[in-house]
Design a protein around this motif. Structure first.
Motif, PDB file in Angstrom:
ATOM      1  N   ASN A 175       0.281  12.032   3.408  1.00 30.07           N
ATOM      2  CA  ASN A 175      -0.878  11.708   3.030  1.00 30.07           C
ATOM      3  C   ASN A 175      -0.933  10.472   1.807  1.00 30.07           C
ATOM      4  O   ASN A 175      -1.741  10.175   1.407  1.00 30.07           O
ATOM      5  N   THR A 176       0.639   9.870   2.178  1.00 30.12           N
ATOM      6  CA  THR A 176       0.760   8.720   0.734  1.00 30.12           C
ATOM      7  C   THR A 176       1.619   7.939   1.758  1.00 30.12           C
ATOM      8  O   THR A 176       2.594   8.054   2.442  1.00 30.12           O
ATOM      9  N   VAL A 177       1.307   6.402   1.504  1.00 28.11           N
ATOM     10  CA  VAL A 177       2.030   5.534   1.872  1.00 28.11           C
ATOM     11  C   VAL A 177       2.564   4.512   0.797  1.00 28.11           C
ATOM     12  O   VAL A 177       1.664   4.186   0.127  1.00 28.11           O
ATOM     13  N   ARG A 178       3.959   4.217   0.491  1.00 23.86           N
ATOM     14  CA  ARG A 178       4.308   3.309  -0.612  1.00 23.86           C
ATOM     15  C   ARG A 178       4.780   1.897   0.194  1.00 23.86           C
ATOM     16  O   ARG A 178       5.517   1.791   1.063  1.00 23.86           O
ATOM     17  N   LEU A 179       4.000   0.962  -0.246  1.00 20.85           N
ATOM     18  CA  LEU A 179       4.049  -0.366   0.197  1.00 20.85           C
ATOM     19  C   LEU A 179       4.544  -1.333  -0.687  1.00 20.85           C
ATOM     20  O   LEU A 179       4.334  -1.292  -1.980  1.00 20.85           O
ATOM     21  N   PRO A 180       5.324  -2.362  -0.221  1.00 21.22           N
ATOM     22  CA  PRO A 180       6.045  -3.382  -1.213  1.00 21.22           C
ATOM     23  C   PRO A 180       5.191  -4.496  -1.338  1.00 21.22           C
ATOM     24  O   PRO A 180       4.535  -4.980  -0.501  1.00 21.22           O
ATOM     25  N   ARG A 235      -3.407  -7.342   2.625  1.00 22.52           N
ATOM     26  CA  ARG A 235      -4.516  -6.476   2.263  1.00 22.52           C
ATOM     27  C   ARG A 235      -5.151  -5.511   3.340  1.00 22.52           C
ATOM     28  O   ARG A 235      -5.468  -4.365   2.898  1.00 22.52           O
ATOM     29  N   GLY A 236      -4.849  -6.153   4.623  1.00 25.68           N
ATOM     30  CA  GLY A 236      -5.242  -5.156   5.820  1.00 25.68           C
ATOM     31  C   GLY A 236      -4.651  -3.835   5.828  1.00 25.68           C
ATOM     32  O   GLY A 236      -5.121  -2.971   5.996  1.00 25.68           O
ATOM     33  N   ALA A 237      -3.432  -4.072   5.495  1.00 28.14           N
ATOM     34  CA  ALA A 237      -2.477  -2.823   5.449  1.00 28.14           C
ATOM     35  C   ALA A 237      -2.983  -1.667   4.376  1.00 28.14           C
ATOM     36  O   ALA A 237      -3.040  -0.277   4.652  1.00 28.14           O
ATOM     37  N   ILE A 238      -3.178  -2.149   3.143  1.00 28.21           N
ATOM     38  CA  ILE A 238      -3.791  -1.359   2.229  1.00 28.21           C
ATOM     39  C   ILE A 238      -5.166  -0.683   2.596  1.00 28.21           C
ATOM     40  O   ILE A 238      -5.423   0.425   2.472  1.00 28.21           O
ATOM     41  N   ASP A 239      -5.778  -1.741   2.956  1.00 29.15           N
ATOM     42  CA  ASP A 239      -7.297  -1.379   3.299  1.00 29.15           C
ATOM     43  C   ASP A 239      -7.502  -0.076   4.496  1.00 29.15           C
ATOM     44  O   ASP A 239      -8.151   0.778   4.540  1.00 29.15           O
ATOM     45  N   ALA A 240      -6.525  -0.563   5.451  1.00 33.98           N
ATOM     46  CA  ALA A 240      -6.614   0.566   6.465  1.00 33.98           C
ATOM     47  C   ALA A 240      -6.018   1.760   6.160  1.00 33.98           C
ATOM     48  O   ALA A 240      -6.710   3.086   6.517  1.00 33.98           O
ATOM     49  N   ALA A 241      -4.951   1.845   5.132  1.00 35.15           N
ATOM     50  CA  ALA A 241      -4.517   3.250   4.964  1.00 35.15           C
ATOM     51  C   ALA A 241      -5.555   3.780   3.993  1.00 35.15           C
ATOM     52  O   ALA A 241      -5.744   4.924   4.200  1.00 35.15           O
ATOM     53  N   LEU A 242      -6.153   3.196   3.077  1.00 37.47           N
ATOM     54  CA  LEU A 242      -7.297   3.806   2.300  1.00 37.47           C
ATOM     55  C   LEU A 242      -8.463   4.241   3.215  1.00 37.47           C
ATOM     56  O   LEU A 242      -8.952   5.424   2.891  1.00 37.47           O
ATOM     57  N   ALA A 243      -8.945   3.509   4.210  1.00 35.09           N
ATOM     58  CA  ALA A 243      -9.961   4.042   4.972  1.00 35.09           C
ATOM     59  C   ALA A 243      -9.565   5.330   5.874  1.00 35.09           C
ATOM     60  O   ALA A 243     -10.266   5.909   6.287  1.00 35.09           O
ATOM     61  N   ASP A 244      -8.221   5.183   6.039  1.00 29.89           N
ATOM     62  CA  ASP A 244      -7.675   6.437   6.701  1.00 29.89           C
ATOM     63  C   ASP A 244      -7.517   7.718   5.826  1.00 29.89           C
ATOM     64  O   ASP A 244      -6.921   8.798   6.093  1.00 29.89           O
ATOM     65  N   GLY A 245      -7.784   7.734   4.509  1.00 29.42           N
ATOM     66  CA  GLY A 245      -7.862   8.758   3.621  1.00 29.42           C
ATOM     67  C   GLY A 245      -6.432   8.701   2.738  1.00 29.42           C
ATOM     68  O   GLY A 245      -6.352   9.715   2.123  1.00 29.42           O
ATOM     69  N   MET A 246      -5.602   7.903   2.862  1.00 27.98           N
ATOM     70  CA  MET A 246      -4.382   8.104   2.395  1.00 27.98           C
ATOM     71  C   MET A 246      -4.278   7.588   0.821  1.00 27.98           C
ATOM     72  O   MET A 246      -5.227   6.717   0.480  1.00 27.98           O
ATOM     73  N   LYS A 247      -3.360   8.028   0.240  1.00 31.97           N
ATOM     74  CA  LYS A 247      -3.005   7.490  -1.179  1.00 31.97           C
ATOM     75  C   LYS A 247      -1.998   6.352  -1.062  1.00 31.97           C
ATOM     76  O   LYS A 247      -1.280   6.361   0.045  1.00 31.97           O
ATOM     77  N   VAL A 248      -2.116   5.204  -1.611  1.00 38.05           N
ATOM     78  CA  VAL A 248      -1.457   4.096  -1.401  1.00 38.05           C
ATOM     79  C   VAL A 248      -0.746   3.946  -2.608  1.00 38.05           C
ATOM     80  O   VAL A 248      -1.119   3.652  -3.691  1.00 38.05           O
ATOM     81  N   ILE A 249       0.844   3.641  -2.717  1.00 35.17           N
ATOM     82  CA  ILE A 249       1.427   3.297  -3.944  1.00 35.17           C
ATOM     83  C   ILE A 249       1.833   1.774  -3.638  1.00 35.17           C
ATOM     84  O   ILE A 249       2.466   1.348  -2.626  1.00 35.17           O
ATOM     85  N   ILE A 250       1.288   0.974  -4.526  1.00 33.81           N
ATOM     86  CA  ILE A 250       1.797  -0.430  -4.327  1.00 33.81           C
ATOM     87  C   ILE A 250       2.955  -0.843  -5.452  1.00 33.81           C
ATOM     88  O   ILE A 250       2.827  -0.601  -6.789  1.00 33.81           O
ATOM     89  N   ALA A 251       4.023  -1.034  -4.976  1.00 35.40           N
ATOM     90  CA  ALA A 251       5.344  -1.101  -5.755  1.00 35.40           C
ATOM     91  C   ALA A 251       5.871  -2.668  -5.622  1.00 35.40           C
ATOM     92  O   ALA A 251       5.626  -3.017  -4.641  1.00 35.40           O
ATOM     93  N   CYS A 252       6.188  -3.065  -6.729  1.00 38.52           N
ATOM     94  CA  CYS A 252       7.012  -4.291  -6.782  1.00 38.52           C
ATOM     95  C   CYS A 252       8.265  -4.425  -6.488  1.00 38.52           C
ATOM     96  O   CYS A 252       8.913  -3.602  -7.656  1.00 38.52           O
ATOM     97  N   TRP A 253       8.991  -4.975  -5.809  1.00 39.83           N
ATOM     98  CA  TRP A 253      10.347  -5.444  -5.609  1.00 39.83           C
ATOM     99  C   TRP A 253      10.800  -6.558  -6.245  1.00 39.83           C
ATOM    100  O   TRP A 253      10.137  -7.563  -6.226  1.00 39.83           O
ATOM    101  N   THR A 254      12.223  -6.888  -6.766  1.00 42.73           N
ATOM    102  CA  THR A 254      12.690  -7.893  -7.181  1.00 42.73           C
ATOM    103  C   THR A 254      13.032  -8.785  -5.987  1.00 42.73           C
ATOM    104  O   THR A 254      13.168  -8.321  -4.572  1.00 42.73           O
ATOM    105  N   GLU A 255      13.483 -10.059  -6.287  1.00 41.96           N
ATOM    106  CA  GLU A 255      13.800 -10.922  -5.253  1.00 41.96           C
ATOM    107  C   GLU A 255      15.027 -10.813  -4.235  1.00 41.96           C
ATOM    108  O   GLU A 255      15.241 -11.193  -3.365  1.00 41.96           O
ATOM    109  N   SER A 256      15.740  -9.856  -4.934  1.00 40.44           N
ATOM    110  CA  SER A 256      17.316  -9.522  -4.277  1.00 40.44           C
ATOM    111  C   SER A 256      17.771  -8.393  -4.873  1.00 40.44           C
ATOM    112  O   SER A 256      17.258  -7.940  -5.933  1.00 40.44           O
TER     113      SER A 256
END
Length: 336
Positions: free
Chosen positions: A93-98, A113-134
């Motif tokens: 019920n959750t997806v973590r996106l970089p 943003r389409g990935a986040i919006d689709a997950a939300l529309a499907d009732g998922m929790k979305v974790i938006i996480a920041c990665w460093t460049e390397s």
């Protein structure tokens, strides 16, 4: 007794009732504030949807199955298919996106943003996480770009109760005190975001959360723990459990295991050898502890072609499980 005297008596009685009721209400409120109700994070049953090159990138991060040339509609369509597969195949019920600064500040963001919006529309929790460049960079390369990135993301999704924000993944280039200072600055920068929707990485490679949990500056936030089978060579579940718990301390009620994983493409049976197999005992330890302590967990990776840990693989226009026993063990940790 005269009518007037009776009226005064009734008034005195009512006054006392109101006063007592007010005192009880104040007392109850004080107790509620002084002794907050216990919390848990087991509402997070998730997977990481990762870039096949890995999420460490100096350019755009593009989760498996998406393409840099995709439009918003194309990203939304692919995400909708994959998210529904995560739900149907795994019970997630959750997806973590970089994300990273280039992914948000440049043209990719309007499509991504389409990935986040689709997950939300499907009732998922979305974790938006920041990665460093390397993977060899454990600090924020450009603080201004990082802050600008988060301003854009929070502006877009800050009001959505199903979106959670993880300021930085694996801040291993900072000491605990340095990282706590940066994370608390993020909270000050975005005061409209409830602390309960901010997931603060643990020290190092998210490998301990005790310092962050003890910090009053981070009070009320959730905590991110990473834990992998390659970090030790234990072969018994009890040894893994002991090590795992030492990294959490007394903060299980705030902790989400945002990354954990083991080989899913090599035929291992995860329902056996919990007492004498490295990978089996490891996965049993994480999932048993998560279930017992009501902790949420987000498997690495739900989908990442070329990664032996990937729970799913492409199958025609959808996804299929790589290891049925692994799915069963992960679902056990989710409370199923």
């Amino acid at each position: 007794m005269s009518t007037r005297a009776m009226s005064h008596r009734v008034h005195r009685v009512l006054t006392r009732v109101v006063l007592v009721a007010s005192m009880v209400a104040v007392s109850a409120a004080w107790v509620a504030e002084a002794q907050p109700a216990a919390a848990a994070t087991n509402q997070f049953k998730g997977v990481n949807w990762a870039d096949t090159r890995d999420n460490y990138n100096s350019g755009w991060v593009i989760p498996d199955g998406l393409s840099a040339s995709d439009t918003y509609a194309q990203v939304y369509s692919v995400a909708n298919t994959d998210v529904k597969a995560f739900q149907a195949n795994l019970g997630a019920n959750t997806v973590r996106l970089p994300i990273n600064p280039p992914s948000v500040s440049q043209a990719w963001w309007s499509a991504y943003r389409g990935a986040i919006d689709a997950a939300l529309a499907d009732g998922m929790k979305v974790i938006i996480a920041c990665w460093t460049e390397s993977s060899s960079v454990g600090t924020i390369t450009n603080m201004s770009a990082w802050q600008s990135m988060w301003s854009t993301v929070v502006s877009e999704y800050g009001s959505n109760a199903n979106v959670y924000f993880e300021p930085l993944n694996e801040p291993y280039g900072y000491s605990a005190s340095q990282w706590i200072s940066i994370a608390s600055s993020w909270l000050s920068e975005f005061p409209s975001v409830p602390h309960g929707r901010v997931i603060v990485a643990g020290t190092g490679y998210d490998d301990h959360v005790t310092s962050e949990g003890a910090s009053s500056a981070l009070s009320g936030t959730l905590l991110s723990l990473h834990y992998y089978s390659t970090w030790n060579s234990y072969t018994t579940e009890s040894a893994w459990v002991s090590d795992f718990n030492s990294r959490i301390g007394g903060y299980a009620s705030r902790t989400i295991v945002t990354e954990f994983g083991a080989p899913m493409t090599t035929g291992i049976n995860y329902l056996t050898n919990h007492g004498n197999g490295q990978y089996q005992s490891y996965l049993a330890a994480v999932t048993d502890t998560a279930r017992t302590d009501s902790m949420g967990s987000v498997y690495w990776a739900g989908l990442k072609t070329g990664d032996s840990y990937s729970m799913e693989s492409h199958s025609g226009s959808s996804l299929s499980n790589n290891n049925a026993s692994g799915v069963t063990q992960v679902r056990w940790g989710w409370g199923y």
